[in-house]
Design a protein around this motif. Sequence first.
Motif, short mmCIF file in Angstrom:
data_model
loop_
_atom_site.label_atom_id
_atom_site.label_comp_id
_atom_site.label_asym_id
_atom_site.label_seq_id
_atom_site.Cartn_x
_atom_site.Cartn_y
_atom_site.Cartn_z
N GLU A 265 -13.00 1.95 5.31
CA GLU A 265 -12.53 0.68 5.87
C GLU A 265 -12.52 -0.41 4.78
OE1 GLU A 265 -14.64 2.78 7.38
OE2 GLU A 265 -13.07 3.43 8.81
N LEU A 268 -9.55 0.20 2.56
CA LEU A 268 -8.34 -0.32 3.19
C LEU A 268 -8.22 -1.82 2.98
CD1 LEU A 268 -7.94 1.43 6.68
CD2 LEU A 268 -6.27 1.40 4.83
N TYR A 271 -7.22 -2.59 -0.54
CA TYR A 271 -5.81 -2.26 -0.74
C TYR A 271 -4.91 -3.38 -0.22
CZ TYR A 271 -1.28 -0.19 0.42
OH TYR A 271 0.05 0.05 0.56
N VAL A 282 -3.28 4.60 -3.70
CA VAL A 282 -2.55 4.77 -2.45
C VAL A 282 -1.10 5.18 -2.73
CG1 VAL A 282 -1.62 3.53 -0.45
CG2 VAL A 282 -4.02 3.24 -1.09
N GLU A 313 -2.21 4.12 8.35
CA GLU A 313 -3.01 2.90 8.25
C GLU A 313 -2.68 2.10 6.99
OE1 GLU A 313 -7.21 3.15 9.19
OE2 GLU A 313 -6.91 5.17 9.97
N PHE A 314 -2.01 2.74 6.02
CA PHE A 314 -1.67 2.03 4.79
C PHE A 314 -0.41 1.17 4.92
CE2 PHE A 314 -4.11 5.68 2.94
CZ PHE A 314 -5.17 4.92 2.50
#
Length: 365
Positions: A265, A268, A271, A282, A313-314
């Motif tokens: 998390e 993410l 990112y 990624v 999710e990206f």
Amino acid sequence: MRFTYISGKRRVFAKLRRSGRISRAELARECDLTRPAVSAIVEELIADGLVKELGPGRSTGGKPPIMLEFVPSARCAIGINLGGDGCIEGVICDLSCGVLFSESIAYINSYDNILDVTGKVIRILQGKVSPDRLAGVGVAVSGIVADDGNVTYSNLDIVGKPLLADLRNISGVPVMLERRPNAAALAEALFGGGCDAERLVYLTSGVGVGAGFVVAGDIFSGRNGCAGEVGTLRLPDGSILEDAARPRNMLSEYEKITGSRINFEEFLCRYFDGDDVADRLVMINAGQLAYAASAAANMFDPDAVVLGGDVLEFGEKYFEEFRRILLAGSVAAGLGKDPMVLRSTFGRRGVAVGGAQIILDSLIC
């Protein structure tokens, strides 16, 4: 399920499921059947409670056609997602992929516990619907499933175990097993973004990397149930796709480069906040999955490629990079005939939803 000849009844059933309301004449035209043949099939479906007559529709110059309506609530099925993430998820779906109820329970990787927890999820969901509506249980497993329903390969303690027979005894209803990517692919082909595709490739990346193939509404599993095991693909740098492309494997690479220990998390968040290292890792991952997808697409020549799993999710940037690299390596795209490249409609829930649809799709042969 295996790739087989599609009967007239199955074509009519599939068209009704997707159309909702339609006349007999339209069914005959769109399913390439005679009107008497369609009428006979429709009468069977009405007798089974799957279709009902609504009355006259709009006339186009002659006698108004009698409209038919599909009844999604006539049957339902339980779908089970038995993956390697430590949680067994179950849903009850109707004939239009609508999720009526859901349940999930954590498990440990031993056969007795897997069977016990799966049985608990099934019994909880069975209590939500009347027995006369429940068509069965479809279990989507992490692994390879043979024609006889035995699991021949898995990272779970279910290989060579009587999972199918035991779950039938526990539930008292028909049970079918299928690979997780195949189940998710079927859901996408029936009611997801790929519902207009005659040939569909579904690619997922999460705990593992896998693909599912659907041809004309049927799962294509290959001779030994191994079709879609793209995780074994060797990448140009010599690494194995499944070892390199799992989203959470990026964490170890990130830690090596930055010396920072974080969870997925937090990765993410970095990112999306524009962290250069996270962004580079990624985008590399998007290229690795696109390489696998283009290889599968060139062999299978699909109308659509659907991307699912944790990588969604990206976000948009990831998806567009995946799409760009996939099409750059696509023979069909080079001919000016790009396959559709789509995101999964059902997301993480697609595996369980697909498990239910394996049962519901088998109601009509």
